[in-house]
Design an enzyme around this catalytic site. Sequence first.
Site, PDB file in Angstrom:
ATOM      1  N   GLN A  20       7.985  -0.699   0.581  1.00 57.27           N
ATOM      2  CA  GLN A  20       6.899  -1.690   0.666  1.00 57.27           C
ATOM      3  C   GLN A  20       6.000  -1.552  -0.559  1.00 57.27           C
ATOM      4  O   GLN A  20       5.329  -0.524  -0.725  1.00 57.27           O
ATOM      5  CB  GLN A  20       6.081  -1.406   1.937  1.00 57.27           C
ATOM      6  CG  GLN A  20       4.865  -2.272   2.125  1.00 57.27           C
ATOM      7  CD  GLN A  20       3.851  -1.626   3.067  1.00 57.27           C
ATOM      8  OE1 GLN A  20       3.901  -0.411   3.312  1.00 57.27           O
ATOM      9  NE2 GLN A  20       2.949  -2.404   3.598  1.00 57.27           N
TER      10      GLN A  20
ATOM     11  N   SER B  74       0.320  -1.523  -2.065  1.00 54.94           N
ATOM     12  CA  SER B  74      -0.849  -0.834  -2.633  1.00 54.94           C
ATOM     13  C   SER B  74      -0.754  -0.700  -4.146  1.00 54.94           C
ATOM     14  O   SER B  74       0.330  -0.504  -4.700  1.00 54.94           O
ATOM     15  CB  SER B  74      -0.982   0.579  -2.042  1.00 54.94           C
ATOM     16  OG  SER B  74      -1.050   0.518  -0.656  1.00 54.94           O
TER      17      SER B  74
ATOM     18  N   GLU C 187       3.863  -2.986  10.722  1.00 57.98           N
ATOM     19  CA  GLU C 187       3.688  -1.588  10.310  1.00 57.98           C
ATOM     20  C   GLU C 187       2.814  -0.846  11.313  1.00 57.98           C
ATOM     21  O   GLU C 187       3.108   0.271  11.725  1.00 57.98           O
ATOM     22  CB  GLU C 187       3.037  -1.543   8.914  1.00 57.98           C
ATOM     23  CG  GLU C 187       2.770  -0.136   8.418  1.00 57.98           C
ATOM     24  CD  GLU C 187       2.258  -0.098   6.980  1.00 57.98           C
ATOM     25  OE1 GLU C 187       1.569  -1.053   6.557  1.00 57.98           O
ATOM     26  OE2 GLU C 187       2.538   0.894   6.284  1.00 57.98           O
TER      27      GLU C 187
HETATM   28  C1  LIG Z   1       1.686   8.924   3.316  1.00 53.54           C
HETATM   29  C2  LIG Z   1       1.327   7.594   2.756  1.00 53.54           C
HETATM   30  C3  LIG Z   1       2.307   6.639   2.594  1.00 53.54           C
HETATM   31  C4  LIG Z   1       2.000   5.383   2.069  1.00 53.54           C
HETATM   32  N1  LIG Z   1       3.025   4.489   1.869  1.00 53.54           N
HETATM   33  C5  LIG Z   1       2.750   3.289   1.319  1.00 53.54           C
HETATM   34  C6  LIG Z   1       3.806   2.361   1.036  1.00 53.54           C
HETATM   35  O1  LIG Z   1       4.979   2.635   1.309  1.00 53.54           O
HETATM   36  N2  LIG Z   1       3.495   1.180   0.460  1.00 53.54           N
HETATM   37  C7  LIG Z   1       2.213   0.831   0.153  1.00 53.54           C
HETATM   38  O2  LIG Z   1       2.013  -0.278  -0.344  1.00 53.54           O
HETATM   39  N3  LIG Z   1       1.183   1.691   0.397  1.00 53.54           N
HETATM   40  C8  LIG Z   1       1.418   2.900   0.958  1.00 53.54           C
HETATM   41  N4  LIG Z   1       0.389   3.794   1.202  1.00 53.54           N
HETATM   42  C9  LIG Z   1      -0.962   3.451   0.763  1.00 53.54           C
HETATM   43  C10 LIG Z   1      -1.939   3.173   1.886  1.00 53.54           C
HETATM   44  O3  LIG Z   1      -1.686   1.931   2.488  1.00 53.54           O
HETATM   45  C11 LIG Z   1      -3.356   3.238   1.282  1.00 53.54           C
HETATM   46  O4  LIG Z   1      -3.546   4.582   0.857  1.00 53.54           O
HETATM   47  C12 LIG Z   1      -4.432   2.872   2.259  1.00 53.54           C
HETATM   48  O5  LIG Z   1      -4.343   1.517   2.598  1.00 53.54           O
HETATM   49  C13 LIG Z   1      -5.840   3.165   1.712  1.00 53.54           C
HETATM   50  O6  LIG Z   1      -6.002   2.657   0.435  1.00 53.54           O
HETATM   51  P1  LIG Z   1      -6.562   3.567  -0.749  1.00 53.54           P
HETATM   52  O7  LIG Z   1      -5.769   4.833  -0.766  1.00 53.54           O
HETATM   53  O8  LIG Z   1      -6.582   2.751  -1.982  1.00 53.54           O
HETATM   54  O9  LIG Z   1      -8.034   3.962  -0.315  1.00 53.54           O
HETATM   55  P2  LIG Z   1      -9.358   3.072  -0.508  1.00 53.54           P
HETATM   56  O10 LIG Z   1      -9.081   1.679  -0.077  1.00 53.54           O
HETATM   57  O11 LIG Z   1      -9.863   3.273  -1.879  1.00 53.54           O
HETATM   58  O12 LIG Z   1     -10.330   3.729   0.559  1.00 53.54           O
HETATM   59  C14 LIG Z   1     -11.077   4.922   0.282  1.00 53.54           C
HETATM   60  C15 LIG Z   1     -11.961   5.230   1.484  1.00 53.54           C
HETATM   61  O13 LIG Z   1     -12.898   4.145   1.693  1.00 53.54           O
HETATM   62  C16 LIG Z   1     -12.799   3.646   3.015  1.00 53.54           C
HETATM   63  N5  LIG Z   1     -12.992   2.191   3.000  1.00 53.54           N
HETATM   64  C17 LIG Z   1     -12.474   1.312   2.114  1.00 53.54           C
HETATM   65  N6  LIG Z   1     -12.863   0.058   2.417  1.00 53.54           N
HETATM   66  C18 LIG Z   1     -13.630   0.148   3.552  1.00 53.54           C
HETATM   67  C19 LIG Z   1     -14.298  -0.806   4.372  1.00 53.54           C
HETATM   68  N7  LIG Z   1     -14.265  -2.106   4.100  1.00 53.54           N
HETATM   69  N8  LIG Z   1     -14.984  -0.344   5.452  1.00 53.54           N
HETATM   70  C20 LIG Z   1     -15.001   0.980   5.754  1.00 53.54           C
HETATM   71  N9  LIG Z   1     -14.404   1.931   4.988  1.00 53.54           N
HETATM   72  C21 LIG Z   1     -13.702   1.515   3.928  1.00 53.54           C
HETATM   73  C22 LIG Z   1     -11.388   3.985   3.467  1.00 53.54           C
HETATM   74  O14 LIG Z   1     -11.288   4.054   4.866  1.00 53.54           O
HETATM   75  C23 LIG Z   1     -11.164   5.344   2.799  1.00 53.54           C
HETATM   76  O15 LIG Z   1     -11.741   6.340   3.584  1.00 53.54           O
HETATM   77  C24 LIG Z   1       0.661   5.053   1.724  1.00 53.54           C
HETATM   78  C25 LIG Z   1      -0.343   6.013   1.915  1.00 53.54           C
HETATM   79  C26 LIG Z   1      -0.027   7.262   2.414  1.00 53.54           C
HETATM   80  C27 LIG Z   1      -1.127   8.279   2.597  1.00 53.54           C
END
Ligand SMILES: Cc1cc2nc3c(=O)[nH]c(=O)nc-3n(C[C@H](O)[C@H](O)[C@H](O)COP(=O)(O)OP(=O)(O)OC[C@H]3O[C@@H](n4cnc5c(N)ncnc54)[C@H](O)[C@@H]3O)c2cc1C
Length: 401
Positions: A126, A129, A244
Amino acid sequence: MASQGRSDENGSSVHDTQEAQVREALRTLLDRHDPATLSPEEFLGAQYDAGLAWVHFPPGRGGLGVNPKLQTLVDEHMIVLRAPRCFPKNPIGYGMGAPTLLAHGSEDQQDRYLRRLFTCEDTWCQLFSEPSAGSDVASLATSAVRDGDEWIVNGQKVWTTLAHLSRYGLLVTRTAPEQPKHRGLTYFVLDMHAPGVQTQPLRQMTGDAEFNEVFLTDVRIPDSERLSAEGDGWKVAITTLMNERVALGGSQPRVFAMEQLMELWQEKRPDDKMLRDRMTRLYIASEVCKYNALRSSANRKAGTPGPEGSVGKLFVAELNQRIWNFCIELEGANGMLYPSYTDLNSEHPHSTGQPFLRAQANTIEGGTSNIMRNILGERVLQLPGEPRPDKGIPWRDVPRS
Ligand SMILES: Cc1cc2nc3c(=O)[nH]c(=O)nc-3n(C[C@H](O)[C@H](O)[C@H](O)COP(=O)(O)OP(=O)(O)OC[C@H]3O[C@@H](n4cnc5c(N)ncnc54)[C@H](O)[C@@H]3O)c2cc1C
């Protein structure tokens, strides 16, 4: 299983009739195909043809068109028989790719992709991100520009689970930067072997490298691999994301965690009443999760599940962490000792350390717990929404770092 649901003209409930149909298909499959002697690919192919891949999918597409809840019956049989299973090997393909293809793919795409996805001949990943678009994935920047019958894609994805092993990817791109963020997205199936696709593994604290950075440089995608209308990719992305959450919310690791906890408990502290109380609470919560997953799959139809799937995702992620935290506590100081960094990887799944560390990702992957709470607050409880300063503004005019 208790009978539920409407009755047909013969008086038997629809649920009973469907259950009998699934049991019969299962019996026939296992009579004719021995999972112990066939290759995984052959056995899974036969399971697909029998309509037992996703029982709620239509006949001819790996299903029987019955209640999705009945898939549990099939899966439990396969686990007991130690038969090959698609989900553990191709989780994104099974839980997210297939329902997305079924809801939005052309007949031709469904013909080409679904069976090979289920047999695990093709692993899927997928590509949503990006370094600056995780929780707010609709703000993503990877661009796709039309060139005749093809699209030229440039950008970077991150945290892409299994990209290094995948043949196909579910890719969301920006095709209309002059539109507000949700309206300018287009969704494609990406051939991960196409020129210009480069994957680079990311090492996790568990010692594994299950996810990757993916760089896309002038990658050409035929227009026939488009899954959405131009600019309407968000609708298709929602199908993937909702599925998902259902897949993660009904996931098996919690069961494994509870079994590990009970074993540790027997070994270390069976007489400690205070701790027994805590363990009982976790056991009850784990059962609640199980029944919630069954209820949400019973309500689900093939296609896009509702926001209720976020309940399971939120609860399972936090429960899994609570169970592994407790396991580490029961281990005492030993729980903090790891023989070596490399011994923490999934080739040593029975160490408590590996799953304890891996569980920390549960509240991030598939959408963070904060985001699940936002979705539930706004879409289920109808609470006022968060301020959205970028609403209605062309994506290209929104300030970003
Ligand atoms: C093990 C693992 C597997 C993954 N696999 C995939 C994959 O296969 N494909 C893919 O596309 N992605 C994948 N991801 C990515 C995952 O979807 C993102 O890490 C996740 O959506 C959070 O995005 P970010 O890491 O950019 O954090 P950010 O969006 O930068 O968030 C940082 C912090 O801010 C908080 N935050 C952000 N916005 C808000 C809001 N509006 N209100 C309250 N709090 C908020 C979040 O909760 C978090 O605590 C994976 C992640 C992990 C850990």
